[in-house]
Each structure stands twice: as structure tokens, then as C-alpha cells.
Scaffold this active site. Structure first.
Site, PDB file in Angstrom:
ATOM      1  N   LYS A 285      47.930  44.809  -3.311  1.00 47.52           N
ATOM      2  CA  LYS A 285      47.125  45.561  -4.275  1.00 47.52           C
ATOM      3  C   LYS A 285      47.053  47.033  -3.865  1.00 47.52           C
ATOM      4  CE  LYS A 285      44.067  41.737  -5.552  1.00 47.52           C
ATOM      5  NZ  LYS A 285      44.441  41.686  -6.978  1.00 47.52           N
ATOM      6  N   ARG A 359      46.984  31.451 -10.627  1.00 49.33           N
ATOM      7  CA  ARG A 359      47.581  30.442 -11.493  1.00 49.33           C
ATOM      8  C   ARG A 359      48.375  29.409 -10.704  1.00 49.33           C
ATOM      9  NH1 ARG A 359      50.566  35.064 -14.770  1.00 49.33           N
ATOM     10  NH2 ARG A 359      48.599  36.002 -14.095  1.00 49.33           N
TER      11      ARG A 359
END
Length: 511
Positions: A285, A359
């Protein structure tokens, strides 16, 4: 936690640090809400005028403190805004009461006792005010002070939370009112436990520590807890969870938390994303996006709280919680962009971005939940920044494989006061996840990224099982100032929706 009592006492004679009243926004100025008539009388019927002089309007979230007159034993009156005055013969919305009670409880940090004389028309109003008080009084103090013994006294600006709240007009002998208070207490206590977990620093809450907390709660409330560690995950073929956790020295876990009722006719499965810290992995990130990534386990915290709440409420439904726990870190052993993972379902996934990790862990847990053939599955996750761009920071998105089920989930969320919005799963977006190497990629088109994530998850839900996906990326963690009964930091988003879904499933009223 603030102690709650129902009281038939009259406000003027009650000994307390403060009396909390409601003020509505009327057409011609502030209007004193029902329940505070005796307080208004102590001001010779001029309380609304006094409040207006002080600048009060009755707007939602507004707090006005004023000294009590001689006719009241409490030294302070706290007027809290309820928003627009309802039409004639109409009652205040429970959410307005919940927010007002939360604002007042937070404003009374440091007080020992407060009497709440907000308008209570029925047991549902009692539940709303009780929830508001308990949620609004919350503060995270575990890391305040120089010694553990000091933590309890270290809250906002050195003030402990409101110690006791008496709900006047609450009919303490009425079964419905007592039940509403008990329900609010159980749900709020578990929701606040979820907030504590979300606020815990990641050096103290890794997957193993989270699993241990669940095991302790399971013993306390008679729940069955099964924890799959790294060896068990490897043996079972949980490639998604293992792939996400591969870069961390803290190994992943899959926790199954089961509440069963002898009278249950339905089974509800809840699946929560539990990334105890998300660095993004190899797809690191950017600067400025790491500081609050301890909150990436908010979905698992919500599922944990909901299952324990179901047990405490004795709901006549079987509820199974699946907590997919991992820490997403970059290292020499971390999953790389371009790697292919074989999931628990047997499908292969090409990992194009390791920061699309939620996910992957959810996919394994969804397939595990599906194997038990529950009547419905709901997953909860801080899944995509795209959902925040679409719905902002206070509303979560709802996707589903069945329109009627999505509507039922949305209605449940709105009923308990959690802002949510139904979102589609456009079939044309599925093609973007086609992979030349694997069965599916974990990324697709950039536009509509939140919907793409939902389509990915749908691939791992068992055939014929109604399923809904709640993307709580926006409301799970409040970076700004507190509002209503929502604190700064972890919020416990979706807990109340999940509990309500369990209640509706138990009663057979879930669409």
C-alpha cells in the site's frame, strides 16, 4: 459498560448528576419532546424559550447544557437534539432516539448517574435508547495509563464513561420492556467487544491471538469452537487463506464458531474477513494508507459478535460463524503477483494484486460454509476502496445472488439503523477476471471494483444457497470525530444487521 435501569421515578425527585431530555426541531423553534413535561414545569413552562436563547434548535446531534432550577434534585439538565419534530400522532423514529441517547451519554463522560427522560412510546423505544446509551458511552482505554489498574479510569480526556443511566418511563415490571433492555444490553456489549478488537494494535491481535479470544468466549457462552491452524489448513487445501498469510511470521487461522439451538429449524452461516493487518503484501500500500489497516479484520469481529449475541439471546436458529484470519505482509515467503493459488473449492486463482487479499480468504471460508448447506450465507468484509468511493464512509454496500434476499438484508439493516445500499452484480464485469493461466484472476476491471469483488466471491458460494455480501469498507472505521452513538475508531458496523438477520431467520420472516 454503563449500567442500565428502568425507572418509574419522576424526574424532579431523582438524585442524579444530570437529567437528559429531548428537544425537537419545530417549525417555529425548539420544542421540548414528550417525557420532559415535569422538567419543563420546573422552568415554569419556559424551557423551550430558554433553550432557544442559548442557541439550541433541536437539530440532530446538538447538545445544550443548562443549570437545573430549584425544583429538580439533579444539578444539570442536558438537552439533546432529536431532529425534526414528527407529524401529529406520529412518534420519533427509534434511530433518532438511539442517536440522541448516544450523543448525551458521550457528553456525560465522567458522570456517575444520569436520568434519561427521552420519549418512550413502547418497548422498541426502550431498546433504542438503551442501545444508544451503551454504544455512545463506549471508549477504548486498554492502552491508556501507565499501569493496567489505571486503564478503567482513563477515558476521554481522563474521564471515565457514564457509570449509570436510568431510563425513566421504562416500566421495569413490563415483560416487553425488560426483554428490550436485555436484548439491547447483550447486543451492545458484544458490539463493543467487536470495537475493542478492531481498535487493538496488530502487534497484540494476530490470527493466533484472535482465535484464542474466540475460544475463550466460546467456553463462556457454551459455543463450539474449531480452529484450523497452518498444518490443518495445509492438510485441508485452503490455498486462499494460506496464500494470503504466507508472508507473515504469524500464521493464518480459520475459526469456526457454532451456536446451536434445540428448537432451530433454520441454519444461518456468517463469514467474516479477518485480516489482522493488511500491508498490501508485495503489492504494498502507498504511504498514508497503512496506519488504520488494523481494522481490516472488522468483518470477522462483526461475525464473532453476532454469533455470541445469538447465543446470549437464546435465538431459535443455528448460527455458524466462519472467521478467515490472516496477516498480509511482504517478505521472501509472501505470495507474489503472478502466483496461482489452488483454493479449497479446487478452483485455481491467479493473483494479480496481493492487496486484493480479502476475497481470497473469504473464498475459502465461503466454500467451507457452503459445504454444510445452510439456509443462507452472509459474508462481511472491509473489502474494497471502490465501495467507499461509491457510497462514502457511513454506508455499506449489499450484493447478493438473489434479489429478494438482498432486499431482505437491506431492510434488516435499515430497521436497526445501519445505513446500507443494495448494489448490483453486473454479469459483463465477470469477463474481466478471465485468466489465461488459471480458472479466475483475483482482479478485473478497475471501474466498478467493488462489484467485481462481489462477482469473485459469488464463484465460491455453493449452488442454490442464498448469499449476500456486505462490503463495510466505509463505515467499519471512523477516522473523523464521533457522531451519534458512533465513536472515533472501530465502529462495529454490521453487527446489528447480522443479529437482526439471525432473529428473522429464527422467526421464519427472512425473505
Amino acid at each position: 459498560m454503563t449500567a442500565l435501569t428502568l425507572s418509574t421515578s419522576a424526574a424532579p425527585g431523582l438524585r442524579a448528576d444530570a437529567i437528559v431530555i429531548g428537544v425537537a426541531k419545530g417549525a417555529k423553534g425548539p420544542v421540548v419532546a414528550p417525557g420532559a413535561e415535569a422538567v419543563d414545569k420546573a422552568y415554569d413552562g419556559r424551557l423551550a424559550g430558554v433553550l432557544e436563547t442559548l442557541g439550541a434548535s433541536g437539530a440532530e446531534g446538538e447538545v445544550t447544557k443548562l443549570p437545573a432550577p430549584a425544583g429538580l434534585k439533579a444539578p444539570l439538565v442536558v438537552a439533546v437534539g432529536l431532529g425534526a419534530e414528527p407529524e401529529k400522532d406520529s412518534a420519533f423514529d427509534p434511530e433518532a432516539l438511539r442517536k440522541a441517547a448516544g450523543v448525551a451519554a458521550r457528553a456525560l463522560a465522567g458522570a456517575k448517574k444520569a436520568a434519561f427522560v427521552l420519549p418512550l412510546g413502547d418497548a422498541a423505544d426502550v431498546g433504542a435508547v438503551a442501545e444508544g446509551v451503551l454504544l455512545g458511552a463506549y471508549s477504548f482505554t486498554a492502552y491508556k495509563g501507565t499501569a493496567p489498574s489505571e486503564n478503567a479510569a482513563k477515558a476521554r480526556n481522563g474521564k471515565a464513561p457514564l457509570a449509570e443511566a436510568a431510563l425513566l418511563g421504562g416500566k421495569p415490571r413490563d415483560a416487553a420492556y425488560k426483554a428490550a433492555l436485555a436484548r439491547a444490553t447483550a447486543v451492545a456489549e458484544e458490539l463493543n467487544r467487536a470495537r475493542d478488537l478492531i481498535n487493538m494494535p496488530p502487534n497484540d491481535l494476530n490470527p493466533e491471538a484472535f482465535a484464542a479470544i474466540v475460544q475463550a468466549a466460546g467456553k463462556e457462552h457454551g459455543l463450539k469452537v474449531q480452529v484450523l491452524d497452518v498444518k490443518a489448513l495445509e492438510k485441508g487445501g485452503y490455498g486462499g487463506i494460506l496464500g494470503v498469510g504466507a508472508g507473515s511470521t504469524s500464521g493464518p487461522r480459520l475459526v469456526k464458531l457454532s451456536y446451536t439451538s434445540s428448537k432451530a429449524k433454520k441454519h444461518l452461516a456468517l463469514v467474516g474477513k479477518g485480516i489482522t493487518y493488511d500491508s498490501g503484501g508485495i503489492s504494498l500500500k502507498p504511504a498514508g494508507h497503512n496506519e488504520t489497516m488494523k481494522c481490516d479484520m472488522s468483518g470477522a469481529a462483526a461475525v464473532f459478535a453476532a454469533v455470541v449475541s445469538a447465543a446470549r439471546l437464546g435465538l431459535e436458529v443455528n448460527v455458524t460463524g466462519w472467521l478467515a484470519l490472516a496477516e498480509n505482509m511482504p517478505s521472501g515467503s509472501a505470495t507474489r503477483p503472478g502466483d496461482v493459488l489452488r483454493m479449497y473449492s479446487g478452483k485455481t486463482v491467479e493473483v494479480l494484486n496481493t492487496d486484493a487479499e480479502g476475497r481470497l480468504v473469504l473464498a475459502d471460508a465461503l466454500w467451507a460454509a457452503s459445504a454444510e448447506k445452510p439456509d443462507a450465507i452472509v459474508d462481511v468484509a472491509t473489502l474494497t476502496g471502490a465501495m467507499m468511493l461509491a457510497l462514502g464512509s457511513r454506508t455499506f454496500g449489499i450484493m447478493a445472488n438473489d434479489d429478494s434476499f438482498r432486499t431482505a438484508v437491506h431492510e434488516a439493516a435499515e430497521e436497526v439503523g445501519e445505513p446500507a445500499w443494495p448494489m448490483p452484480l453486473p454479469e459483463h464485469l465477470r469477463k474481466g477476471m478471465d485468466s489465461p493461466t488459471a480458472d479466475i484472476a483475483n482482479m478485473g476491471e478497475r471501474m466498478g471494483g467493488g462489484l467485481v469483488a462481489g462477482l469473485f466471491l459469488r464463484e465460491f458460494v455453493g449452488e442454490g444457497i442464498p448469499w449476500a455480501h456486505l462490503d463495510i469498507a466505509g463505515p467499519a472505521f471512523n477516522d473523523g470525530g464521533p457522531f451519534g452513538y458512533t465513536p472515533k475508531g472501530g465502529t462495529g458496523s454490521a453487527v446489528r444487521t447480522l443479529v437482526r438477520l439471525a432473529e428473522l431467520t429464527a422467526s421464519g420472516d427472512l425473505g
